[in-house]
Write a protein that holds these residues in place. Structure first.
Motif, PDB file in Angstrom:
ATOM      1  N   ALA A  71      -8.503   2.118  -7.157  1.00 35.89           N
ATOM      2  CA  ALA A  71      -8.706   0.741  -7.215  1.00 35.89           C
ATOM      3  C   ALA A  71      -7.507  -0.223  -6.815  1.00 35.89           C
ATOM      4  CB  ALA A  71      -8.611   0.246  -8.775  1.00 35.89           C
ATOM      5  N   SER A  72      -6.470   0.302  -6.728  1.00 34.72           N
ATOM      6  CA  SER A  72      -5.470  -0.829  -6.440  1.00 34.72           C
ATOM      7  C   SER A  72      -5.363  -0.780  -4.936  1.00 34.72           C
ATOM      8  CB  SER A  72      -3.790   0.027  -6.858  1.00 34.72           C
ATOM      9  OG  SER A  72      -3.664  -0.153  -8.170  1.00 34.72           O
ATOM     10  N   LEU A  73      -5.472   0.302  -4.401  1.00 37.56           N
ATOM     11  CA  LEU A  73      -5.498   0.285  -2.720  1.00 37.56           C
ATOM     12  C   LEU A  73      -6.765  -0.358  -2.389  1.00 37.56           C
ATOM     13  CD1 LEU A  73      -4.764   3.920  -2.005  1.00 37.56           C
ATOM     14  CD2 LEU A  73      -3.177   2.003  -1.623  1.00 37.56           C
ATOM     15  N   MET A  74      -7.830  -0.525  -3.165  1.00 34.75           N
ATOM     16  CA  MET A  74      -9.125  -1.548  -2.589  1.00 34.75           C
ATOM     17  C   MET A  74      -8.807  -2.812  -2.504  1.00 34.75           C
ATOM     18  SD  MET A  74     -12.024  -1.609  -1.741  1.00 34.75           S
ATOM     19  CE  MET A  74     -12.685   0.086  -1.388  1.00 34.75           C
ATOM     20  N   GLN A  75      -7.900  -3.130  -3.945  1.00 37.95           N
ATOM     21  CA  GLN A  75      -7.564  -4.645  -4.044  1.00 37.95           C
ATOM     22  C   GLN A  75      -6.656  -4.909  -2.726  1.00 37.95           C
ATOM     23  OE1 GLN A  75      -5.843  -4.420  -7.841  1.00 37.95           O
ATOM     24  NE2 GLN A  75      -7.298  -5.649  -8.801  1.00 37.95           N
ATOM     25  N   ALA A  78       0.764  -1.084   0.030  1.00 43.69           N
ATOM     26  CA  ALA A  78      -0.006  -0.036   0.051  1.00 43.69           C
ATOM     27  C   ALA A  78       0.939   1.122   0.104  1.00 43.69           C
ATOM     28  CB  ALA A  78      -0.804  -0.032   1.359  1.00 43.69           C
ATOM     29  N   LYS A  79       2.083   1.226   0.722  1.00 48.12           N
ATOM     30  CA  LYS A  79       2.980   2.336   0.680  1.00 48.12           C
ATOM     31  C   LYS A  79       3.701   2.458  -0.536  1.00 48.12           C
ATOM     32  CE  LYS A  79       4.067   2.049   5.878  1.00 48.12           C
ATOM     33  NZ  LYS A  79       5.176   1.604   6.704  1.00 48.12           N
ATOM     34  N   ILE A  80       3.963   1.609  -1.366  1.00 47.58           N
ATOM     35  CA  ILE A  80       4.545   1.528  -2.563  1.00 47.58           C
ATOM     36  C   ILE A  80       3.702   2.117  -3.615  1.00 47.58           C
ATOM     37  CG2 ILE A  80       5.481   0.161  -4.411  1.00 47.58           C
ATOM     38  CD1 ILE A  80       6.810  -1.786  -2.450  1.00 47.58           C
ATOM     39  N   ILE A  81       2.381   1.730  -3.538  1.00 46.23           N
ATOM     40  CA  ILE A  81       1.169   2.111  -4.552  1.00 46.23           C
ATOM     41  C   ILE A  81       1.070   3.699  -4.263  1.00 46.23           C
ATOM     42  CG2 ILE A  81      -1.053   2.381  -4.857  1.00 46.23           C
ATOM     43  CD1 ILE A  81      -1.195  -0.664  -3.985  1.00 46.23           C
TER      44      ILE A  81
END
Length: 414
Positions: free
Chosen positions: A308-312, A257-260
């Motif tokens: 969307a990436s954080l939700m996944q 999540a931090k890398i996102i």
């Protein structure tokens, strides 16, 4: 003289087997299985490879040096050709280029943390595979040891019956009991010989399976020591490799999540080049030089991909938590179940040993009465078979107990 000759022939015949036969224990086979396991070796290579990935990432954020050369010629023939305002007609360049991304220490540490977590995850997977391997080898070792115990019991009973054969033959000739009774005894002796031969083949086969699992090429007979199966002191899920798996997965989800978030921060890189670059039109010998600059990039809109990436990532974490809770319940239930089964087999062993004392006493008493004809041969044989069944039952119950301890000490969740 005949006895001495027979003894010498027996020694000469058996000597190769006496030399080959060795005594090995469970730790030996566990160690050999670990050394020969390609899976554990692969995990070790993966761990080392991840270390190299970390080094590559550090290097990618350091200065990058490249040498670039270019030579072009764009002719204009009868007015046809590229616009000289763009191409200058010809161009020559030979440059040394240096680039360096500019990132904060927290950015690099966060990305390096992903490699450290993956390294720990791989090491933990290796530990679980090692535990599964240990359970497999231990179970096969116990099975092989049990076959040898059964063979030793069959040899013991066969030796006992052969000793009795001489005495009973004399008693039959003295008409202490009928010849048919003695024939019944001979049938039992021959059956026991057949059982012994079958158990010997089984013991060799089980030992071969053990060598196969350990990656050993050995066809010789090995005397196996009794495995020292002790129940471990603690069976806490939170201190197990399974709990560590879920903790590492949680750390990975958090770091991902931090890398996102970092992927959507502005990026800056510095560059510098120096060398020769000329259109060869005006004073080309003066076109040696250098340049420096900065590249800047700022993501503005990505169509809500970040969201969307954080939700996944959040969905992965929710699944991880539910899987952990379920695995903990399974682990605790399995521990209780195995502990209960071990206690049941221990009670069966205790009862069997107690019954065996009475059966052995009965055999000794009937043996004395047999010489006077006060007990029937069938009753005597029945007592021997009962003793054999009890001993066999105790061996099997003890093997089942050791197998359960092996499962408990190397508990595997499917």
């Amino acid at each position: 003289m005949n006895k001495r000759l027979f003894l010498m022939i027996s020694i000469i015949f058996c000597w190769p087997f006496l030399v080959i036969a060795q005594t090995k224990n469970l730790p030996y086979y566990l160690q050999q299985a670990k050394i020969n396991s390609p899976l554990l070796s692969n995990y070790q290579n993966q761990i080392e490879s991840i270390g190299w990935d970390s080094i590559k990432l550090k290097a990618s954020y350091g200065p990058q040096v490249a040498a670039n050369g270019n030579l072009t010629y764009a002719p204009v023939v009868h007015g046809w050709g590229y616009d000289n305002a763009i191409t200058n007609g010809q161009n020559v360049s030979a440059l040394m280029v240096v680039t360096k991304p500019i990132i904060g220490k927290n950015n690099l540490d966060t990305r390096l943390q992903s490699f450290r977590i993956n390294k720990d995850i791989t090491a933990n997977q290796s530990k679980l595979s090692e535990k599964a391997l240990a359970q497999s080898i231990t179970q096969q070792y116990i099975t092989s040891y049990g076959s040898q115990q059964q063979l030793a019991l069959a040899n013991e009973i066969l030796s006992f019956l052969k000793k009795e054969d001489t005495t009973l033959r004399k008693l039959a000739r003295s008409s202490v009991f009928r010849q048919t009774d003695y024939l019944a005894f001979k049938v039992s002796l021959q059956q026991q010989q057949l059982v012994k031969d079958q158990l010997k083949a089984q013991a060799l086969n089980e030992l071969g399976n053990l060598n196969y699992l350990c990656g050993l090429q050995d066809s010789s007979f090995q005397n196996l020591q009794s495995p020292a199966m002790q129940i471990a002191n603690e069976f806490s899920f939170d201190s197990s490799a399974y709990a560590k798996t879920y903790r590492l997965d949680s750390l990975k989800n958090s770091n991902d999540a931090k890398i996102i978030g970092l992927n959507y921060k502005p990026t800056i890189s510095a560059f510098a080049d120096g060398g020769y670059q000329s259109s060869l039109v005006d004073v080309p010998y003066k076109n040696l030089g250098l340049s420096v600059g900065l590249n800047f990039s700022l993501p503005i809109y990505d169509g809500k991909q970040k969201k969307a990436s954080l939700m996944q990532n959040k969905l992965l974490e929710d699944s991880r938590q539910k899987q952990r809770d379920f695995a903990k319940q399974q682990y605790q239930q399995k521990v209780l179940q195995l502990q209960q089964q071990i206690q049941q087999y221990e009670e069966l062993i205790r009862q069997g040993e107690q019954q065996m004392k009475y059966t052995k006493t009965l055999i000794d008493a009937e043996k004395q009465q047999l010489e006077t004809g006060d007990v029937r041969m069938t009753d005597y044989l029945l007592s021997i078979h009962n003793y054999l069944d009890l001993r066999t039952g105790i061996i099997q119950n003890n093997l089942s107990r050791m197998l359960l301890i092996a499962q408990l000490n190397n508990l595997i969740l499917l």
